[in-house]
Design a protein around this motif. Structure first.
Motif, PDB file in Angstrom:
ATOM      1  N   GLY A 282       0.771  -1.236   0.000  1.00  0.00           N
ATOM      2  CA  GLY A 282       0.000   0.000   0.000  1.00  0.00           C
ATOM      3  C   GLY A 282       0.801   1.284   0.000  1.00  0.00           C
ATOM      4  N   ALA A 283       2.105   1.178   0.128  1.00  0.00           N
ATOM      5  CA  ALA A 283       2.962   2.373   0.130  1.00  0.00           C
ATOM      6  C   ALA A 283       3.953   2.274  -1.019  1.00  0.00           C
ATOM      7  CB  ALA A 283       3.700   2.494   1.463  1.00  0.00           C
ATOM      8  N   GLY A 284       4.598   3.362  -1.309  1.00  0.00           N
ATOM      9  CA  GLY A 284       5.614   3.365  -2.349  1.00  0.00           C
ATOM     10  C   GLY A 284       6.704   2.341  -2.074  1.00  0.00           C
ATOM     11  N   GLY A 285       7.248   1.778  -3.121  1.00  0.00           N
ATOM     12  CA  GLY A 285       8.312   0.798  -2.970  1.00  0.00           C
ATOM     13  C   GLY A 285       7.823  -0.553  -2.486  1.00  0.00           C
ATOM     14  N   GLY A 286       6.513  -0.795  -2.563  1.00  0.00           N
ATOM     15  CA  GLY A 286       5.971  -2.073  -2.158  1.00  0.00           C
ATOM     16  C   GLY A 286       5.890  -2.284  -0.662  1.00  0.00           C
ATOM     17  N   LYS A 287       6.057  -1.221   0.113  1.00  0.00           N
ATOM     18  CA  LYS A 287       5.998  -1.343   1.568  1.00  0.00           C
ATOM     19  C   LYS A 287       4.552  -1.440   2.042  1.00  0.00           C
ATOM     20  CE  LYS A 287      10.307   1.023   2.508  1.00  0.00           C
ATOM     21  NZ  LYS A 287      10.956   2.106   3.238  1.00  0.00           N
ATOM     22  N   ALA A 288       4.387  -2.108   3.184  1.00  0.00           N
ATOM     23  CA  ALA A 288       3.065  -2.290   3.760  1.00  0.00           C
ATOM     24  C   ALA A 288       2.591  -1.033   4.489  1.00  0.00           C
ATOM     25  CB  ALA A 288       3.079  -3.466   4.724  1.00  0.00           C
ATOM     26  N   ARG A 289       1.273  -0.880   4.527  1.00  0.00           N
ATOM     27  CA  ARG A 289       0.637   0.141   5.358  1.00  0.00           C
ATOM     28  C   ARG A 289      -0.304  -0.588   6.303  1.00  0.00           C
ATOM     29  NH1 ARG A 289      -1.538   5.233   2.054  1.00  0.00           N
ATOM     30  NH2 ARG A 289      -1.567   6.100   4.158  1.00  0.00           N
TER      31      ARG A 289
ATOM     32  N   LEU B 114     -16.811  -7.380  12.064  1.00  0.00           N
ATOM     33  CA  LEU B 114     -15.719  -6.857  11.233  1.00  0.00           C
ATOM     34  C   LEU B 114     -16.177  -6.701   9.788  1.00  0.00           C
ATOM     35  CD1 LEU B 114     -12.891  -9.046  12.752  1.00  0.00           C
ATOM     36  CD2 LEU B 114     -13.059  -6.557  12.940  1.00  0.00           C
ATOM     37  N   GLN B 115     -16.948  -7.674   9.291  1.00  0.00           N
ATOM     38  CA  GLN B 115     -17.451  -7.575   7.917  1.00  0.00           C
ATOM     39  C   GLN B 115     -18.375  -6.377   7.780  1.00  0.00           C
ATOM     40  OE1 GLN B 115     -16.614  -9.832   5.153  1.00  0.00           O
ATOM     41  NE2 GLN B 115     -17.304  -7.922   4.223  1.00  0.00           N
ATOM     42  N   GLU B 116     -19.252  -6.175   8.754  1.00  0.00           N
ATOM     43  CA  GLU B 116     -20.151  -5.014   8.704  1.00  0.00           C
ATOM     44  C   GLU B 116     -19.369  -3.710   8.761  1.00  0.00           C
ATOM     45  OE1 GLU B 116     -23.587  -4.657   8.249  1.00  0.00           O
ATOM     46  OE2 GLU B 116     -23.406  -6.744   7.640  1.00  0.00           O
ATOM     47  N   PHE B 117     -18.293  -3.694   9.538  1.00  0.00           N
ATOM     48  CA  PHE B 117     -17.433  -2.521   9.595  1.00  0.00           C
ATOM     49  C   PHE B 117     -16.911  -2.190   8.197  1.00  0.00           C
ATOM     50  CE2 PHE B 117     -13.080  -0.788  10.091  1.00  0.00           C
ATOM     51  CZ  PHE B 117     -13.365   0.380  10.787  1.00  0.00           C
ATOM     52  N   ILE B 118     -16.380  -3.184   7.502  1.00  0.00           N
ATOM     53  CA  ILE B 118     -15.853  -2.984   6.148  1.00  0.00           C
ATOM     54  C   ILE B 118     -16.977  -2.709   5.150  1.00  0.00           C
ATOM     55  CG2 ILE B 118     -14.596  -4.087   4.240  1.00  0.00           C
ATOM     56  CD1 ILE B 118     -12.750  -3.229   6.525  1.00  0.00           C
ATOM     57  N   ASN B 119     -18.134  -3.350   5.330  1.00  0.00           N
ATOM     58  CA  ASN B 119     -19.266  -3.145   4.420  1.00  0.00           C
ATOM     59  C   ASN B 119     -19.747  -1.701   4.409  1.00  0.00           C
ATOM     60  OD1 ASN B 119     -19.209  -5.847   3.783  1.00  0.00           O
ATOM     61  ND2 ASN B 119     -21.094  -6.368   4.863  1.00  0.00           N
ATOM     62  N   ALA B 120     -19.449  -0.954   5.462  1.00  0.00           N
ATOM     63  CA  ALA B 120     -19.849   0.456   5.505  1.00  0.00           C
ATOM     64  C   ALA B 120     -19.181   1.270   4.402  1.00  0.00           C
ATOM     65  CB  ALA B 120     -19.526   1.047   6.878  1.00  0.00           C
ATOM     66  N   ALA B 121     -18.192   0.688   3.748  1.00  0.00           N
ATOM     67  CA  ALA B 121     -17.535   1.378   2.623  1.00  0.00           C
ATOM     68  C   ALA B 121     -18.525   1.724   1.520  1.00  0.00           C
ATOM     69  CB  ALA B 121     -16.403   0.514   2.069  1.00  0.00           C
ATOM     70  N   SER B 122     -19.649   1.014   1.466  1.00  0.00           N
ATOM     71  CA  SER B 122     -20.640   1.310   0.422  1.00  0.00           C
ATOM     72  C   SER B 122     -21.244   2.712   0.588  1.00  0.00           C
ATOM     73  CB  SER B 122     -21.750   0.255   0.426  1.00  0.00           C
ATOM     74  OG  SER B 122     -22.518   0.352   1.611  1.00  0.00           O
ATOM     75  N   ALA B 123     -21.108   3.297   1.763  1.00  0.00           N
ATOM     76  CA  ALA B 123     -21.650   4.644   2.012  1.00  0.00           C
ATOM     77  C   ALA B 123     -20.653   5.739   1.638  1.00  0.00           C
ATOM     78  CB  ALA B 123     -22.035   4.775   3.489  1.00  0.00           C
ATOM     79  N   LEU B 124     -19.476   5.339   1.160  1.00  0.00           N
ATOM     80  CA  LEU B 124     -18.426   6.304   0.849  1.00  0.00           C
ATOM     81  C   LEU B 124     -18.174   6.367  -0.658  1.00  0.00           C
ATOM     82  CD1 LEU B 124     -15.865   5.076   3.538  1.00  0.00           C
ATOM     83  CD2 LEU B 124     -17.428   7.032   3.733  1.00  0.00           C
ATOM     84  N   ASP B 125     -17.674   7.494  -1.102  1.00  0.00           N
ATOM     85  CA  ASP B 125     -17.121   7.598  -2.462  1.00  0.00           C
ATOM     86  C   ASP B 125     -15.633   7.373  -2.307  1.00  0.00           C
ATOM     87  OD1 ASP B 125     -19.472   8.131  -3.876  1.00  0.00           O
ATOM     88  OD2 ASP B 125     -19.371  10.277  -3.376  1.00  0.00           O
ATOM     89  N   ILE B 126     -15.159   6.249  -2.839  1.00  0.00           N
ATOM     90  CA  ILE B 126     -13.774   5.829  -2.618  1.00  0.00           C
ATOM     91  C   ILE B 126     -12.935   6.116  -3.841  1.00  0.00           C
ATOM     92  CG2 ILE B 126     -12.274   3.913  -1.981  1.00  0.00           C
ATOM     93  CD1 ILE B 126     -14.850   2.509  -0.910  1.00  0.00           C
ATOM     94  N   ARG B 127     -11.822   6.801  -3.624  1.00  0.00           N
ATOM     95  CA  ARG B 127     -10.805   6.981  -4.667  1.00  0.00           C
ATOM     96  C   ARG B 127      -9.738   5.919  -4.409  1.00  0.00           C
ATOM     97  NH1 ARG B 127     -10.871  12.497  -2.929  1.00  0.00           N
ATOM     98  NH2 ARG B 127      -8.854  12.026  -2.025  1.00  0.00           N
ATOM     99  N   PHE B 128      -9.657   4.952  -5.288  1.00  0.00           N
ATOM    100  CA  PHE B 128      -8.720   3.860  -5.103  1.00  0.00           C
ATOM    101  C   PHE B 128      -7.348   4.222  -5.635  1.00  0.00           C
ATOM    102  CE2 PHE B 128     -12.839   1.709  -5.222  1.00  0.00           C
ATOM    103  CZ  PHE B 128     -12.742   0.918  -4.077  1.00  0.00           C
ATOM    104  N   ALA B 129      -6.318   3.832  -4.859  1.00  0.00           N
ATOM    105  CA  ALA B 129      -4.943   3.970  -5.331  1.00  0.00           C
ATOM    106  C   ALA B 129      -4.753   2.971  -6.467  1.00  0.00           C
ATOM    107  CB  ALA B 129      -3.961   3.666  -4.192  1.00  0.00           C
ATOM    108  N   ASN B 130      -3.808   3.239  -7.318  1.00  0.00           N
ATOM    109  CA  ASN B 130      -3.537   2.347  -8.432  1.00  0.00           C
ATOM    110  C   ASN B 130      -2.846   1.093  -7.915  1.00  0.00           C
ATOM    111  OD1 ASN B 130      -2.752   1.055 -10.735  1.00  0.00           O
ATOM    112  ND2 ASN B 130      -1.799   2.841 -11.687  1.00  0.00           N
ATOM    113  N   PRO B 131      -3.473  -0.106  -8.069  1.00  0.00           N
ATOM    114  CA  PRO B 131      -2.870  -1.323  -7.544  1.00  0.00           C
ATOM    115  C   PRO B 131      -1.681  -1.821  -8.358  1.00  0.00           C
ATOM    116  CG  PRO B 131      -4.954  -1.837  -8.584  1.00  0.00           C
ATOM    117  CD  PRO B 131      -4.797  -0.351  -8.614  1.00  0.00           C
ATOM    118  N   GLY B 132      -1.383  -1.189  -9.443  1.00  0.00           N
ATOM    119  CA  GLY B 132      -0.285  -1.706 -10.237  1.00  0.00           C
ATOM    120  C   GLY B 132       0.740  -0.678 -10.454  1.00  0.00           C
TER     121      GLY B 132
END
Length: 161
Positions: free
Chosen positions: A50-57, A143-161
Motif C-alpha cells: 500500500g505504500a511506495g516501494g511495495g511497503k506495507a501500510r 468486522l465484515q459489517e465494519f468494512i461493508n460500511a464502505a458502500s456509504a463512501l465515495d472511494i478513490r482507489f490507489a492504483n494497484p499496479g
C-alpha cells in the motif's frame, strides 16, 4: 415536501481517513452493532503493497463493545501489538471494496473477509497466538459489517499496479 440531500464523504483508499470514516459510520449505527453483538479487539488491516516501494501500510482499529474507539495508521512495530492483522495486497482489498460498493453494502460471496482469508490467500490472518487469531473468527460478522460500511463512501482507489 423538501428534498434532503445526502452528502457522501469522499476518501482515498488506503488511508487513515478511510478507516476513520468507517469508524464514524459504525459509531453512528449503534443499533446495528447491538444486533450483531459486542466486539472487543484490536484489529490491524494491512495493505501489503500500500505504500511506495511495495511497503506495507497498517491501519489499527480499536473496537470496544459496540464502537470503534480509534482508527489510525501505525508502523510495523505497532502492528505486532494488535490482537490480529488481516493482510492482503492492494488489488485484493480494492476488489473486495468494489464488490461491497456494487452490492450496496454486501460483497459477493467470494469477496468476504472470511472467504478471502480462509486458506491464507489472497488475504492472510496474522496473530501471535491461536487465542488472538480466534478473535477474528469470533467477531467476523461485526468486522465484515465494519468494512461493508464502505458502500456509504465515495472511494478513490490507489492504483494497484
Amino acid at each position: 415536501m423538501s428534498a434532503v440531500l445526502e452528502t457522501r464523504q469522499t476518501v482515498s483508499f488506503p488511508s487513515p481517513e478511510f478507516f476513520q470514516a468507517l469508524a464514524g459510520i459504525m459509531n453512528a449505527n449503534r443499533a446495528r452493532q447491538e444486533q450483531l453483538g459486542y466486539i472487543d479487539c484490536v484489529a490491524v488491516f494491512t495493505i501489503t503493497d500500500g505504500a511506495g516501494g511495495g511497503k506495507a501500510r497498517h491501519f489499527r482499529v480499536i473496537f470496544e463493545e459496540f464502537a470503534a474507539l480509534e482508527a489510525r495508521e501505525i508502523d510495523d512495530a505497532m502492528a505486532d501489538e494488535a490482537d490480529f492483522a488481516l493482510a492482503g495486497d492492494l488489488a485484493t482489498w480494492c476488489s473486495m471494496l468494489q464488490s461491497i460498493v456494487v452490492g450496496n453494502g454486501r460483497p459477493g460471496l467470494e469477496q468476504t473477509l472470511n472467504r478471502l482469508s480462509h486458506m491464507g490467500t489472497p488475504m492472510k490472518l496474522v496473530a501471535g497466538d491461536p487465542l488472538k487469531a480466534d478473535l477474528f473468527f469470533r467477531y467476523n460478522q461485526s468486522l465484515q459489517e465494519f468494512i461493508n460500511a464502505a458502500s456509504a463512501l465515495d472511494i478513490r482507489f490507489a492504483n494497484p499496479g
